[in-house]
Write an enzyme that holds these catalytic residues in place. Structure first.
Site, mmCIF file in Angstrom:
data_model
loop_
_atom_site.group_PDB
_atom_site.id
_atom_site.type_symbol
_atom_site.label_atom_id
_atom_site.label_comp_id
_atom_site.label_asym_id
_atom_site.label_seq_id
_atom_site.Cartn_x
_atom_site.Cartn_y
_atom_site.Cartn_z
ATOM 1 N N GLY A 1 0.802 -1.223 0.000
ATOM 2 C CA GLY A 1 0.000 0.000 0.000
ATOM 3 C C GLY A 1 0.831 1.267 0.000
ATOM 4 O O GLY A 1 0.538 2.220 -0.736
ATOM 5 N N SER A 2 1.883 1.296 0.809
ATOM 6 C CA SER A 2 2.697 2.516 0.909
ATOM 7 C C SER A 2 3.335 2.842 -0.436
ATOM 8 O O SER A 2 3.305 3.995 -0.889
ATOM 9 C CB SER A 2 3.791 2.345 1.970
ATOM 10 O OG SER A 2 3.212 2.044 3.215
ATOM 11 N N ASN B 1 -8.372 3.644 7.974
ATOM 12 C CA ASN B 1 -7.793 2.525 8.714
ATOM 13 C C ASN B 1 -7.999 2.620 10.217
ATOM 14 O O ASN B 1 -7.943 1.624 10.916
ATOM 15 C CB ASN B 1 -6.297 2.411 8.397
ATOM 16 C CG ASN B 1 -5.581 3.738 8.471
ATOM 17 O OD1 ASN B 1 -5.937 4.686 7.758
ATOM 18 N ND2 ASN B 1 -4.590 3.836 9.328
ATOM 19 N N GLN C 1 -7.786 -0.431 2.892
ATOM 20 C CA GLN C 1 -8.692 -1.019 3.891
ATOM 21 C C GLN C 1 -9.987 -1.534 3.264
ATOM 22 O O GLN C 1 -10.754 -2.228 3.926
ATOM 23 C CB GLN C 1 -9.039 0.021 4.973
ATOM 24 C CG GLN C 1 -7.889 0.346 5.902
ATOM 25 C CD GLN C 1 -7.525 -0.797 6.845
ATOM 26 O OE1 GLN C 1 -8.343 -1.632 7.197
ATOM 27 N NE2 GLN C 1 -6.261 -0.831 7.256
ATOM 28 N N SER D 1 -3.319 -3.511 -0.945
ATOM 29 C CA SER D 1 -2.244 -4.241 -0.283
ATOM 30 C C SER D 1 -2.743 -5.599 0.197
ATOM 31 O O SER D 1 -3.779 -5.685 0.853
ATOM 32 C CB SER D 1 -1.739 -3.418 0.904
ATOM 33 O OG SER D 1 -0.735 -4.128 1.589
ATOM 34 N N HIS E 1 -1.739 -7.863 2.432
ATOM 35 C CA HIS E 1 -1.788 -8.347 3.814
ATOM 36 C C HIS E 1 -2.964 -7.800 4.607
ATOM 37 O O HIS E 1 -3.196 -8.196 5.749
ATOM 38 C CB HIS E 1 -0.456 -8.102 4.533
ATOM 39 C CG HIS E 1 -0.187 -6.689 4.952
ATOM 40 N ND1 HIS E 1 -0.352 -6.275 6.252
ATOM 41 C CD2 HIS E 1 0.233 -5.611 4.264
ATOM 42 C CE1 HIS E 1 -0.020 -4.982 6.335
ATOM 43 N NE2 HIS E 1 0.338 -4.558 5.137
ATOM 44 N N CYS F 1 2.163 6.816 21.025
ATOM 45 C CA CYS F 1 3.209 6.872 22.051
ATOM 46 C C CYS F 1 4.198 5.736 21.883
ATOM 47 O O CYS F 1 5.395 5.900 22.063
ATOM 48 C CB CYS F 1 2.603 6.760 23.441
ATOM 49 S SG CYS F 1 1.464 8.091 23.786
HETATM 50 C C1 LIG Z 1 -1.918 -0.538 5.822
HETATM 51 C C2 LIG Z 1 -2.262 0.669 5.051
HETATM 52 C C3 LIG Z 1 -1.370 1.238 4.148
HETATM 53 C C4 LIG Z 1 0.030 0.719 3.977
HETATM 54 O O1 LIG Z 1 0.046 -0.533 3.350
HETATM 55 P P1 LIG Z 1 1.387 -1.420 3.411
HETATM 56 O O2 LIG Z 1 1.112 -2.541 2.479
HETATM 57 O O3 LIG Z 1 1.531 -1.873 4.820
HETATM 58 O O4 LIG Z 1 2.500 -0.549 2.948
HETATM 59 C C5 LIG Z 1 -1.761 2.354 3.425
HETATM 60 N N1 LIG Z 1 -2.994 2.862 3.577
HETATM 61 C C6 LIG Z 1 -3.896 2.343 4.418
HETATM 62 C C7 LIG Z 1 -5.246 2.955 4.523
HETATM 63 C C8 LIG Z 1 -3.566 1.235 5.189
HETATM 64 O O5 LIG Z 1 -4.457 0.728 6.043
#
Ligand SMILES: *Cc1c(COP(=O)(O)O)cnc(C)c1O
Length: 396
Positions: A70-71, A151, A179, A199, A201, A324
């Site tokens: 996702g990133s 998220n 999400q 993404s 996972h 935190c």
């Molecule tokens: C988890 C998440 C990401 C990042 O995805 P990764 O695969 O962990 O890099 C980006 N946007 C949202 C909304 C997410 O929940």
């Protein structure tokens, strides 16, 4: 009892995904770029997976680019649109205050490089108003990027409406659907989405793999230079097992989606109702325009970290709204954006359920949280000040 209630952070892999992957580690390990038979078998697996991913979101296979998650997809989509915009002297980007950091930090970087960023506010239930998007679009707007579902608080945005506005105005529209994919219905053509991040996972696939959909005809920036993979835009040997596992997981999610969502909504609502019985507790996010498995509440007079640790000891694995633990004392930007004051934002709890949760587990969570909140409040000087009328409750 041990209950993993942090499915927005990551999910357990679906068995079908693991099963689909194993042959590509063991027997079929050849490079899909190789011309020999085993190479072509691997290439065929990648081709088939691309076709299934495309079908799942309603686009063409050649509009799918595999990424590491996702990133990366968010970074790439925004960089691509920003670069294309700059060529036409369009350096304005519209987004919203509750985006994931993969979007917000990318936008911060662009701002330092001379782009102008409009971050739209959200309503107190965490929803972006489509009319705000429309009103913010200018002749120099290069991109609108609004997440499909949040998220932290699970709110689902009016994506089709925003997509229509952007299409009518000729502005590129990206959505971070990390999400949403696998959990709620998506069709990029019907919803007028130009770019979409996903993404694996987050829907029962492996970590480190994802995809970016880019509507054909849009300019695409080269992300990684090298070989011809991903139409030459993102070089590097494909992660064949992960790609195959992602497609298998998503196929199964789509097959089960209606059944799982109906079940999750019942469990989610039972959990929300149970938690809201705790005095001076409020729901974060919208009651109905909400991901099926997301619960996020805040408690007056509670520190999120202590709550998490005590729940952990009771076997409930959740997440809080403050950062935190990651070395910063800032509460979640999402909770601040929906108007929660710092003190209350720190006392928030996110529980994100999987479709194999049971009513018994939900009731266990409700009891565990009720006990822990009472215990923490009893020791808290802040809480005693509230009880004695020396301070005002923020949550009635
Ligand atoms: C988890 C998440 C990401 C990042 O995805 P990764 O695969 O962990 O890099 C980006 N946007 C949202 C909304 C997410 O929940």
């Amino acid at each position: 009892m041990k209950i993993y209630a942090d499915n927005a952070a990551t999910t357990k892999m679906r068995k079908c995904a693991i099963d689909a992957m194993l042959p590509y580690y063991d027997g079929i390990y050849a490079n899909p770029s190789s011309l020999h038979t085993p190479g072509q078998i691997a290439a065929e697996a990648v081709r088939a997976a691309r076709e299934r991913m495309a079908a799942a979101i309603g686009c063409l296979p050649r509009e799918i680019y595999f990424t590491s998650g996702g990133s990366e997809s968010d970074n790439w989509a925004i960089a691509s649109a920003a670069e294309a915009g700059a060529r036409k002297n369009k350096k304005h980007i519209i987004s919203c205050a509750i985006e994931h950091h993969a979007v917000l930090h990318t936008l911060n970087k662009l701002e330092k490089r001379g782009y102008e960023i409009t971050l739209l506010p959200v309503s107190e239930n965490g929803i972006v108003r489509a009319e705000d998007v429309e009103a913010s679009i200018r002749t120099d707007t290069a991109l609108v990027t609004i997440m499909f579902a949040n998220n932290e608080i699970g709110t689902i945005q009016p994506i089709a409406e925003i997509g229509k506005i952007c299409r009518d105005k000729g502005v590129t529209f990206h959505t971070d659907a990390v999400q949403a994919v696998g959990h709620i219905g998506i069709n990029v053509k019907e919803q007028n989405i130009d770019m979409l991040s996903l993404s694996a996972h987050k829907f029962g696939g492996p970590k480190g793999i994802g995809a970016l959909y880019i509507r054909s005809g849009l300019p695409v920036t080269n992300l990684i230079d090298g070989g011809a993979q991903e139409r030459g835009k993102r070089a590097g040997t494909e992660n064949v097992p992960a790609i195959v596992g992602m497609a298998a997981a998503l196929d199964e999610c789509l097959k089960d989606m209606n059944k799982d969502a109906a079940k999750l909504i019942k469990l989610r609502d039972r959990l929300i109702d149970g938690l809201l019985k705790i005095p001076h507790t409020a729901l974060n996010g919208d009651r109905s325009s909400r991901l099926p498995g997301n619960v996020n509440v805040c408690f007056e007079g509670i520190e999120g970290e202590s709550l998490l640790l005590l729940l952990d000891a009771k076997g409930v694995y959740a997440s809080s709204g403050s950062a935190c633990t990651s070395g910063s004392l800032d509460p979640s930007h999402v909770l601040l954006a929906i108007g929660r004051p710092h003190s209350v934002a720190h006392g928030s709890l996110r529980l994100t359920l999987s479709a194999d949760a049971t009513e018994k587990e939900i009731d266990y969570i409700i009891n565990a949280v009720t006990d822990v909140v009472a215990y923490l409040r009893n020791m808290s000087p802040v809480w005693h000040d509230l009880l004695e009328g020396k301070a005002q409750y923020v949550i009635q």
